[in-house]
Write a protein that holds these residues in place. Structure first.
Motif, PDB file in Angstrom:
ATOM      1  N   GLU A   4      50.623  38.383 -34.169  1.00  0.00           N
ATOM      2  CA  GLU A   4      50.151  37.247 -33.379  1.00  0.00           C
ATOM      3  C   GLU A   4      48.790  36.747 -33.895  1.00  0.00           C
ATOM      4  N   PRO A   5      48.710  35.503 -34.446  1.00  0.00           N
ATOM      5  CA  PRO A   5      47.450  34.963 -34.980  1.00  0.00           C
ATOM      6  C   PRO A   5      46.320  34.936 -33.952  1.00  0.00           C
ATOM      7  N   LEU A   6      46.672  34.675 -32.686  1.00  0.00           N
ATOM      8  CA  LEU A   6      45.643  34.597 -31.648  1.00  0.00           C
ATOM      9  C   LEU A   6      44.958  35.952 -31.459  1.00  0.00           C
ATOM     10  N   TRP A   7      45.756  37.024 -31.546  1.00  0.00           N
ATOM     11  CA  TRP A   7      45.158  38.361 -31.424  1.00  0.00           C
ATOM     12  C   TRP A   7      44.215  38.622 -32.590  1.00  0.00           C
ATOM     13  N   TRP A   8      44.610  38.212 -33.791  1.00  0.00           N
ATOM     14  CA  TRP A   8      43.755  38.411 -34.956  1.00  0.00           C
ATOM     15  C   TRP A   8      42.482  37.568 -34.868  1.00  0.00           C
ATOM     16  N   MET A   9      42.580  36.394 -34.243  1.00  0.00           N
ATOM     17  CA  MET A   9      41.385  35.588 -34.026  1.00  0.00           C
ATOM     18  C   MET A   9      40.403  36.329 -33.111  1.00  0.00           C
ATOM     19  N   GLY A  10      40.959  36.930 -32.044  1.00  0.00           N
ATOM     20  CA  GLY A  10      40.122  37.714 -31.148  1.00  0.00           C
ATOM     21  C   GLY A  10      39.553  38.928 -31.842  1.00  0.00           C
ATOM     22  N   MET A  11      40.365  39.548 -32.706  1.00  0.00           N
ATOM     23  CA  MET A  11      39.913  40.718 -33.446  1.00  0.00           C
ATOM     24  C   MET A  11      38.788  40.347 -34.401  1.00  0.00           C
ATOM     25  N   THR A  12      38.910  39.183 -35.052  1.00  0.00           N
ATOM     26  CA  THR A  12      37.858  38.721 -35.958  1.00  0.00           C
ATOM     27  C   THR A  12      36.564  38.469 -35.203  1.00  0.00           C
ATOM     28  N   THR A  13      36.683  37.861 -34.028  1.00  0.00           N
ATOM     29  CA  THR A  13      35.499  37.612 -33.191  1.00  0.00           C
ATOM     30  C   THR A  13      34.837  38.920 -32.798  1.00  0.00           C
ATOM     31  N   MET A  14      35.668  39.914 -32.460  1.00  0.00           N
ATOM     32  CA  MET A  14      35.113  41.217 -32.102  1.00  0.00           C
ATOM     33  C   MET A  14      34.424  41.873 -33.298  1.00  0.00           C
TER      34      MET A  14
ATOM     35  N   LYS B  33      44.772  36.863 -24.537  1.00  0.00           N
ATOM     36  CA  LYS B  33      45.729  35.772 -24.686  1.00  0.00           C
ATOM     37  C   LYS B  33      46.768  36.118 -25.753  1.00  0.00           C
ATOM     38  N   GLY B  34      46.298  36.705 -26.853  1.00  0.00           N
ATOM     39  CA  GLY B  34      47.196  37.098 -27.926  1.00  0.00           C
ATOM     40  C   GLY B  34      48.153  38.188 -27.497  1.00  0.00           C
ATOM     41  N   LEU B  35      47.665  39.168 -26.729  1.00  0.00           N
ATOM     42  CA  LEU B  35      48.505  40.258 -26.245  1.00  0.00           C
ATOM     43  C   LEU B  35      49.585  39.746 -25.291  1.00  0.00           C
ATOM     44  N   LYS B  36      49.206  38.801 -24.429  1.00  0.00           N
ATOM     45  CA  LYS B  36      50.172  38.244 -23.488  1.00  0.00           C
ATOM     46  C   LYS B  36      51.252  37.447 -24.218  1.00  0.00           C
ATOM     47  N   LYS B  37      50.830  36.691 -25.229  1.00  0.00           N
ATOM     48  CA  LYS B  37      51.782  35.894 -25.998  1.00  0.00           C
ATOM     49  C   LYS B  37      52.734  36.795 -26.784  1.00  0.00           C
ATOM     50  N   ALA B  38      52.175  37.876 -27.387  1.00  0.00           N
ATOM     51  CA  ALA B  38      53.008  38.808 -28.145  1.00  0.00           C
ATOM     52  C   ALA B  38      53.954  39.570 -27.231  1.00  0.00           C
ATOM     53  N   GLY B  39      53.482  39.916 -26.035  1.00  0.00           N
ATOM     54  CA  GLY B  39      54.298  40.666 -25.087  1.00  0.00           C
ATOM     55  C   GLY B  39      55.486  39.884 -24.563  1.00  0.00           C
TER      56      GLY B  39
ATOM     57  N   PHE C 244      29.774  37.480 -28.745  1.00  0.00           N
ATOM     58  CA  PHE C 244      31.004  37.500 -29.541  1.00  0.00           C
ATOM     59  C   PHE C 244      32.031  38.464 -28.950  1.00  0.00           C
ATOM     60  N   ILE C 245      31.579  39.656 -28.560  1.00  0.00           N
ATOM     61  CA  ILE C 245      32.506  40.659 -28.032  1.00  0.00           C
ATOM     62  C   ILE C 245      33.084  40.222 -26.690  1.00  0.00           C
ATOM     63  N   GLY C 246      32.249  39.645 -25.829  1.00  0.00           N
ATOM     64  CA  GLY C 246      32.736  39.156 -24.541  1.00  0.00           C
ATOM     65  C   GLY C 246      33.827  38.115 -24.703  1.00  0.00           C
ATOM     66  N   ALA C 247      33.644  37.203 -25.664  1.00  0.00           N
ATOM     67  CA  ALA C 247      34.648  36.173 -25.925  1.00  0.00           C
ATOM     68  C   ALA C 247      35.909  36.785 -26.538  1.00  0.00           C
ATOM     69  N   SER C 248      35.743  37.832 -27.346  1.00  0.00           N
ATOM     70  CA  SER C 248      36.893  38.427 -28.028  1.00  0.00           C
ATOM     71  C   SER C 248      37.874  39.060 -27.037  1.00  0.00           C
ATOM     72  N   PHE C 249      37.370  39.602 -25.917  1.00  0.00           N
ATOM     73  CA  PHE C 249      38.253  40.187 -24.907  1.00  0.00           C
ATOM     74  C   PHE C 249      39.268  39.144 -24.429  1.00  0.00           C
ATOM     75  N   ILE C 250      38.793  37.929 -24.212  1.00  0.00           N
ATOM     76  CA  ILE C 250      39.654  36.877 -23.676  1.00  0.00           C
ATOM     77  C   ILE C 250      40.671  36.425 -24.713  1.00  0.00           C
ATOM     78  N   VAL C 251      40.206  36.206 -25.941  1.00  0.00           N
ATOM     79  CA  VAL C 251      41.102  35.738 -26.999  1.00  0.00           C
ATOM     80  C   VAL C 251      42.163  36.804 -27.292  1.00  0.00           C
ATOM     81  N   LYS C 252      41.750  38.072 -27.362  1.00  0.00           N
ATOM     82  CA  LYS C 252      42.715  39.144 -27.615  1.00  0.00           C
ATOM     83  C   LYS C 252      43.711  39.261 -26.467  1.00  0.00           C
TER      84      LYS C 252
END
Length: 345
Positions: A63-73, A41-47, A31-39
């Motif tokens: 950014e919803p994508l960052w929160w998705m990554g945060m939830t996964t983490m 993507k969210g950081l790049k989109k927000a930036g 879960f944590i390994g996958a969260s790095f990637i999703v977060k």
């Protein structure tokens, strides 16, 4: 014979707990390994539409994508939290190497951050090292109350360690990060790792308290339980803030292994000081565990170095502006540095 028969169930119970901790730790790493990637993507989109996290911005919070990554983490961290209730930190923490492999593979597929052939060898070394540690990890010591953990945490050796960590973190945050945070990855990751070693010890204490409470021995009435909970909250928030800065500023495939190496090394040190894990093992077991850990370090080093090889002339530092894809000019020199040189000439 009677003594041997009495010892067998205890040994079996310890082994069973280690297996539970192993399964939970592996689930956590995925879960944590996958969260790095999703977060990421969210950081790049927000930036692309606001101030980047690496420069103190918090637009990623929208950014919803960052929160998705945060939830996964968070799911991964919950599994990790539960793992510490059953197995010693010296077993659970090194298994974070699996999250590096997951992160590197997904970064290669999703973020197109190329993984060199030697990076694959690095992943294999991480697996071999993790397996070695799993097979020779100590069994969890029998702790019957959170007060016992508090006594371990307030011994002079661990208090000295905690004081050194807090001092070093404050120096890095207030002196080095303002000057070098954008160009030297070790400062962001250093704060995360130092604080993380304290958070793991508190998570270990809190997870034991919850485990004992659920089994019928209420630990919530002790103030020590709530002190550990507050330490966990402060440490996790600090880690999250500086890890976001590191992910937004530097390449994911570089952040993950360096963070793992520093965090795991400091956590094992803290666990050995506080819980005295090695007191329950013979020299052969200790040396084998250290060999396993060195093997993991070798794997993460390969992942780091071969990332540079795969990127060629690219810098591991990411751009300040979204429209500067790499922020680099010819020969890998940052654009701002080239502009400055041209003005001088």
């Amino acid at each position: 014979m009677g003594a041997g028969a009495a010892a067998t169930p205890v040994s079996y119970k310890g082994m069973e707990d280690n297996v539970k901790g192993l399964v939970l730790a592996l689930s956590s790493s995925i879960f944590i390994g996958a969260s790095f990637i999703v977060k990421k993507k969210g950081l790049k989109k927000a930036g692309a539409s606001g101030l980047r996290a690496g420069f103190g911005g918090y637009s990623y919070l929208y950014e919803p994508l960052w929160w998705m990554g945060m939830t996964t983490m968070i799911v991964g961290e919950i599994a990790n939290f539960a793992a510490y209730a059953f197995a010693p930190a010296i077993l659970v923490t090194p298994l974070g190497a699996i999250s590096i492999i997951i992160s590197a593979v997904l970064a290669h597929i999703i973020l197109e951050e190329k993984l060199h052939i030697f990076g694959i060898l690095g992943c294999v070394l991480c697996v071999v090292g993790s397996t070695t540690i799993v097979l020779h990890a100590p069994q969890e010591s029998g702790i019957e109350s959170v007060k016992e953990v508090w006594d371990l945490a307030t011994e002079p050796a661990f208090l000295l360690y905690a004081a050194l960590v807090i001092t070093l973190v404050l120096v890095i945050i207030f002196h080095y990060i303002p000057q070098y945070g954008q160009t030297h990855i070790l400062f962001y990751i250093g704060v995360c790792s130092l604080v993380g070693s304290l958070s793991v010890m508190s998570v270990k204490a809190l997870s034991i308290a919850i485990k004992l409470t659920l089994s019928g021995t209420n630990q919530l009435m002790y103030p020590q339980t709530w002190v550990f909970a507050m330490v966990v909250a402060v440490c996790v928030l600090t880690q999250m803030n500086y890890l976001n800065m590191a992910l937004d500023t530097f390449n994911t495939a570089v952040v993950s292994p360096i963070y793992y190496v520093m965090f795991t090394s400091l956590t094992i040190l803290a666990s050995v000081i506080m819980f005295k894990d090695w007191d329950r093992q013979n020299p052969t077991q200790i040396i084998t565990e250290m060999c396993g850990f060195v093997t993991i370090l070798s794997g993460t080093f390969l992942l780091h170095k071969t990332k540079d090889m795969a990127d060629g002339s690219k810098s591991m530092r990411l751009p300040k502006h979204a429209d500067e894809e790499d922020g680099l000019g010819e020969e890998g020199i940052p654009l701002r540095q080239q502009d400055s040189s041209m003005r001088k000439s």
